[in-house]
Scaffold this motif. Structure first.
Motif, mmCIF file in Angstrom:
data_model
loop_
_atom_site.group_PDB
_atom_site.id
_atom_site.type_symbol
_atom_site.label_atom_id
_atom_site.label_comp_id
_atom_site.label_asym_id
_atom_site.label_seq_id
_atom_site.Cartn_x
_atom_site.Cartn_y
_atom_site.Cartn_z
ATOM 1 N N TYR A 101 0.838 -1.202 0.000
ATOM 2 C CA TYR A 101 0.000 0.000 0.000
ATOM 3 C C TYR A 101 0.871 1.249 0.000
ATOM 4 C CZ TYR A 101 -4.140 -2.773 1.105
ATOM 5 O OH TYR A 101 -5.174 -3.663 1.070
ATOM 6 N N SER B 288 -1.556 3.189 -2.335
ATOM 7 C CA SER B 288 -2.844 2.487 -2.445
ATOM 8 C C SER B 288 -3.462 2.572 -3.831
ATOM 9 C CB SER B 288 -3.865 3.026 -1.440
ATOM 10 O OG SER B 288 -3.353 2.972 -0.144
ATOM 11 N N ARG B 289 -2.670 2.903 -4.847
ATOM 12 C CA ARG B 289 -3.258 3.050 -6.182
ATOM 13 C C ARG B 289 -2.919 1.862 -7.070
ATOM 14 N NH1 ARG B 289 -2.767 8.467 -5.013
ATOM 15 N NH2 ARG B 289 -4.820 9.377 -5.140
ATOM 16 N N THR B 290 -3.883 1.476 -7.879
ATOM 17 C CA THR B 290 -3.630 0.472 -8.894
ATOM 18 C C THR B 290 -2.787 1.115 -9.993
ATOM 19 O OG1 THR B 290 -5.715 -0.617 -8.444
ATOM 20 C CG2 THR B 290 -4.712 -1.064 -10.564
ATOM 21 N N ILE B 291 -1.671 0.460 -10.347
ATOM 22 C CA ILE B 291 -0.807 1.011 -11.394
ATOM 23 C C ILE B 291 -1.083 0.270 -12.696
ATOM 24 C CG2 ILE B 291 1.585 1.388 -12.113
ATOM 25 C CD1 ILE B 291 2.291 1.175 -9.099
ATOM 26 N N TYR B 292 -1.546 1.015 -13.687
ATOM 27 C CA TYR B 292 -1.815 0.382 -14.974
ATOM 28 C C TYR B 292 -0.508 0.263 -15.748
ATOM 29 C CZ TYR B 292 -3.686 -0.565 -19.552
ATOM 30 O OH TYR B 292 -3.942 -1.149 -20.751
ATOM 31 N N MET C 169 -3.569 -9.117 -15.427
ATOM 32 C CA MET C 169 -4.483 -8.042 -15.060
ATOM 33 C C MET C 169 -4.103 -6.723 -15.744
ATOM 34 S SD MET C 169 -6.179 -9.985 -13.102
ATOM 35 C CE MET C 169 -7.416 -9.032 -12.255
ATOM 36 N N SER C 170 -3.020 -6.707 -16.506
ATOM 37 C CA SER C 170 -2.492 -5.503 -17.174
ATOM 38 C C SER C 170 -2.092 -4.429 -16.174
ATOM 39 C CB SER C 170 -3.501 -4.880 -18.140
ATOM 40 O OG SER C 170 -4.167 -5.853 -18.860
ATOM 41 N N SER C 171 -2.081 -4.756 -14.881
ATOM 42 C CA SER C 171 -1.832 -3.724 -13.883
ATOM 43 C C SER C 171 -1.286 -4.337 -12.598
ATOM 44 C CB SER C 171 -3.130 -2.974 -13.591
ATOM 45 O OG SER C 171 -4.123 -3.878 -13.191
ATOM 46 N N ASN D 83 -1.754 -4.171 -8.604
ATOM 47 C CA ASN D 83 -2.793 -3.743 -7.681
ATOM 48 C C ASN D 83 -2.372 -4.100 -6.256
ATOM 49 O OD1 ASN D 83 -5.118 -3.510 -6.149
ATOM 50 N ND2 ASN D 83 -6.356 -4.857 -7.413
ATOM 51 N N ASN E 13 -4.030 -4.306 -3.728
ATOM 52 C CA ASN E 13 -5.054 -5.151 -3.107
ATOM 53 C C ASN E 13 -5.083 -6.553 -3.700
ATOM 54 O OD1 ASN E 13 -6.527 -3.612 -1.101
ATOM 55 N ND2 ASN E 13 -7.093 -2.255 -2.774
ATOM 56 N N ALA E 14 -4.125 -6.861 -4.593
ATOM 57 C CA ALA E 14 -4.162 -8.143 -5.293
ATOM 58 C C ALA E 14 -4.037 -9.298 -4.318
ATOM 59 C CB ALA E 14 -3.033 -8.212 -6.320
ATOM 60 N N ALA E 15 -4.721 -10.390 -4.655
ATOM 61 C CA ALA E 15 -4.495 -11.689 -4.019
ATOM 62 C C ALA E 15 -4.786 -11.733 -2.522
ATOM 63 C CB ALA E 15 -3.065 -12.153 -4.275
ATOM 64 N N LEU F 219 -8.467 3.374 3.601
ATOM 65 C CA LEU F 219 -7.487 4.210 2.914
ATOM 66 C C LEU F 219 -6.628 3.374 1.976
ATOM 67 C CD1 LEU F 219 -6.477 6.719 5.697
ATOM 68 C CD2 LEU F 219 -7.874 7.146 3.705
ATOM 69 N N ALA F 220 -6.829 2.054 2.019
ATOM 70 C CA ALA F 220 -6.156 1.188 1.047
ATOM 71 C C ALA F 220 -6.916 1.214 -0.285
ATOM 72 C CB ALA F 220 -6.079 -0.232 1.571
ATOM 73 N N GLU G 163 -8.179 3.212 -3.418
ATOM 74 C CA GLU G 163 -7.759 4.372 -4.189
ATOM 75 C C GLU G 163 -8.738 5.545 -4.100
ATOM 76 O OE1 GLU G 163 -6.472 3.079 -7.899
ATOM 77 O OE2 GLU G 163 -6.206 5.090 -8.683
ATOM 78 N N LYS H 130 -8.414 7.190 -0.816
ATOM 79 C CA LYS H 130 -7.099 7.810 -0.735
ATOM 80 C C LYS H 130 -7.149 9.170 -1.457
ATOM 81 C CE LYS H 130 -2.780 7.577 0.364
ATOM 82 N NZ LYS H 130 -2.397 7.590 1.759
ATOM 83 N N ASP I 102 -10.124 -8.627 -7.811
ATOM 84 C CA ASP I 102 -9.952 -10.073 -7.652
ATOM 85 C C ASP I 102 -11.268 -10.824 -7.501
ATOM 86 O OD1 ASP I 102 -7.325 -9.592 -7.780
ATOM 87 O OD2 ASP I 102 -6.784 -10.618 -5.923
ATOM 88 N N ALA J 131 -9.636 -8.160 -17.568
ATOM 89 C CA ALA J 131 -8.735 -9.307 -17.447
ATOM 90 C C ALA J 131 -9.461 -10.599 -17.808
ATOM 91 C CB ALA J 131 -8.177 -9.387 -16.028
ATOM 92 N N ARG K 160 -9.635 -10.991 -21.499
ATOM 93 C CA ARG K 160 -8.344 -11.448 -22.034
ATOM 94 C C ARG K 160 -8.175 -12.943 -21.788
ATOM 95 N NH1 ARG K 160 -3.280 -9.069 -20.047
ATOM 96 N NH2 ARG K 160 -2.403 -10.118 -21.846
ATOM 97 N N ALA L 141 -5.920 4.097 -13.400
ATOM 98 C CA ALA L 141 -5.739 2.910 -14.231
ATOM 99 C C ALA L 141 -6.830 2.825 -15.301
ATOM 100 C CB ALA L 141 -5.735 1.657 -13.368
#
Lengths: 308, 316
Positions: A129, A134-138, A224-226, A228, A230-232, B43-44, B46, B49, B209, B241, B244, B262
């Motif tokens: 985080y 806390s941002r998803t990065i594309y 996921m092309s990104s 995240n 929060n993944a998994a 706050l986790a 986006e 945030k 997810d 996703a 794809r 994103a």
């Protein structure tokens, strides 16, 4: 050897048949293609987890290590603009560092791996985080090439996962290293008394598990092309469930990488099938929970019959 | 409620209460700045945030007008923890609470208690349940967007690209969140008006997810599916996703909500058709300003609607 896997193949086929009959459009190429694209990351982590369980340890941190490694991958690629191969190296180093911390703390202070990796589960998630705000990065483009590359109709991640399963199984059953791990899981004290220091082997196993989580992070980010943060979440339990369904003992000393792979397949088919017959999240979790316990009970019976 | 966590929480609360009493004791000068507590969900996430950063930026420009505390909970759906947060800031003696409730109903009683203690409460983002408010005899002003209208705008934009009777599916937010329900209703309004066939509507719990397996099942189970309407962008990422994974690339339209960074990239690449911006960065500032006005006795505590905008690839 073949009989070892027969039960799992039968269970898998039974699931496929049940869902093909009950869910509309389950028995189609796109469904199987989807499953084939979704299992490589779970499979790869399951291989590492099998090794950890065999030495009577557990690694609860794989999900967070995966998220952290993926987050770092995203940052290195997007914010720093590094080329993909270098970014992947950095991502794997993150996995190695997490694994080293897990392993060294476990052997240095003789702590249960449950506690140490529980700590890492929180810490690595927090770090994920933090580094991403806390941002998803594309990421997109270059990373997607990993999942888009196919050889003989199989995607690169799937081929990689299968290779890792094969190598993992060979290491476990055909090398001195693998035999030592089984010995450590069966009776660590006996290993020590016979003049072998189990500590380096234990550290190696945690290193391996976290590194494989980082490999899975690359594949997951590509899928996921990104990246995240929060993944998994909750992924560690899915992996442990797959490994346990595969008959690997939580008590250590017994397990098979190939059977873990079948465990992953069973969980994947079960998840896809239940979703496709329209089961809601709560129903899915209820049934998955029952299947895990049932699989282990059946495994116990099978073992008793064979040993009798 | 004999869990050790609660007792630690209570211990902390008691000690903070002591602290608060001493702070409040020497703190009530007439020229004093009021303290505003912004309580958001995770706050986790986006979205929150961004909301927090918007609030901090607003505070930087109005430092002489008020003090700001921002509190988030660990897990988006951890209602208990958010209730404890409200109790905590009450004990700290804040003057106003601006809250994005994790649950539309469960947070009403504690907000009512705060109001009874003389604290100004403003509700942002996710509207508190009207029936429970009435039952508790409380009026809490809501400052936020009309989620239903926003979702309907996105749905209408999508419908223009489809044929009457086409199969579409909705991936909903968390089932107990009012804004999630509103977005679903907005999507349904637009789909019904355009005569689309909604084959399924399931929750993806706001997360990539969780939404991805749901989307996979929709795509594989309905080969003729033409569009997936997602109640937020994280879930739209999951749907992209899933497409794809199934090798279906761009043959199915995906729409989202929230306009996260994103999603903007996916919009440009044409993999998401449109999203909705409800200006998270300004949402908290609107709420804070509303609370400050109420503290001065200027605003009468009525609801205030904030803008929602449709975002499409041409606009970026």
């Amino acid at each position: 050897m073949a009989g070892d896997y027969l039960g799992m193949v039968v269970a898998l086929l039974a699931l496929v048949i049940v869902f093909s009959l009950s869910a509309k459009n389950f028995f189609t190429a796109t469904t199987f293609r989807t499953i084939a694209n979704q299992i490589p990351d779970t499979t790869i982590v399951a291989v590492g987890m099998t090794f950890v369980l065999i030495i009577a340890g557990i690694d609860l941190s794989v999900s967070s290590v995966l998220a952290l490694a993926g987050a770092v991958l995203g940052i290195v690629l997007v914010n720093w603009g590094w080329p993909l191969p270098l970014a992947i190296v950095v991502c794997l180093v993150v996995g190695l560092v997490c694994g080293a911390v897990n392993g060294l703390v476990v052997v240095r202070w003789r702590l249960p791996s449950f506690i140490v990796t529980l700590g890492m589960l929180e810490a690595a998630r927090g770090a994920a985080y933090r580094v991403t705000q806390s941002r998803t990065i594309y990421v997109g483009g270059p990373l997607e090439a990993i999942t888009d590359t196919t050889i003989l109709g199989l995607s690169l991640p799937l081929i990689g996962a299968i290779l890792i399963v094969v190598v993992g199984q060979l290491v476990l059953s055909r090398t001195v290293f693998g035999r030592y791990l089984i010995a450590i899981g069966t009776n660590e004290e006996a290993v020590r008394l016979s003049g072998i220091d189990p500590r380096p082997y234990k550290v190696a196993v945690f290193l391996l598990c976290s590194s494989l989580a980082a490999v899975a992070a690359v594949i997951r980010a590509a899928r996921m092309s990104s990246a995240n943060p929060n993944a998994a979440i909750g992924f560690e339990l899915e992996v442990i469930a797959a490994v346990v369904i595969g008959g690997t003992s939580l008590m250590g000393g017994r397990g098979s990488v190939v059977r873990s792979f079948f465990g992953v397949l069973i969980i994947a088919v079960l998840g896809a099938g239940l979703a496709q017959i329209g089961a809601q999240e709560h129903t899915k979790r209820l049934i998955s929970g029952c299947v895990i316990v049932l699989a282990v009970i059946l495994d116990q019976y099978r073992r008793r019959v064979r040993n009798a | 409620m004999n869990r050790p966590r609660t007792s630690t929480g209570q211990l902390l609360l008691v000690s903070l209460m002591g602290l608060a009493v001493s702070v409040v004791g020497c703190h009530k000068h007439p020229d004093d700045k009021p303290t505003v507590a912004l309580i958001v969900k995770s706050l986790a996430n986006e979205f929150f945030k961004t909301m927090e950063e918007g609030a901090r930026a607003h505070h930087d420009q109005h430092q002489d007008e008020y003090d700001l505390k921002v509190i988030g909970i660990k897990n988006e759906t951890d209602v208990t923890q958010q209730i404890e947060c409200v109790e905590l800031v009450m004990a700290q003696g804040v003057d106003a609470i601006v809250i994005a409730p994790a649950d539309s109903k469960a947070l009403v009683p504690v907000c009512k208690r705060a109001m009874d203690a003389g604290i100004v409460v403003v509700n942002i983002d996710n509207k508190l349940d009207a029936d429970v408010l009435r039952e508790k005899n409380a009026t809490i002003p809501f400052v936020g967007p009309d989620n239903r209208k926003g979702a309907a705008m996105a749905g209408t934009y999508l419908a223009d690209r489809l044929q009457r009777g086409d199969e579409v599916a909705i991936i909903e937010g968390a089932p107990n969140a009012f804004n999630g329900i509103q977005r679903k209703q907005g999507f349904e309004d637009a789909m019904q008006a355009a005569g689309m066939n909604v084959v399924s509507s399931q929750t993806g719990y706001w997360e990539t997810d969780k939404a991805q397996p749901v989307a996979s099942a929709l795509i594989n189970g309905h080969p003729d599916l033409k569009a997936i309407l997602c109640a937020n962008d994280s879930m739209a990422l999951g749907a992209v996703a899933a497409l794809r994974d199934a090798g279906k690339g761009r043959s199915v339209y995906v729409i989202g909500f929230d306009n996260i960074a994103a999603a903007q990239r996916l919009l440009k690449e044409g993999r998401i058709l449109c999203t909705v911006d409800q200006h998270a960065d300004k949402l908290a500032s609107f709420g804070i300003e509303h609370a400050l006005q109420m503290l001065k006795g200027e605003a009468a505590g009525v609801d205030q609607e904030t803008p929602v905008d449709l975002i499409t690839a041409e606009m970026l």
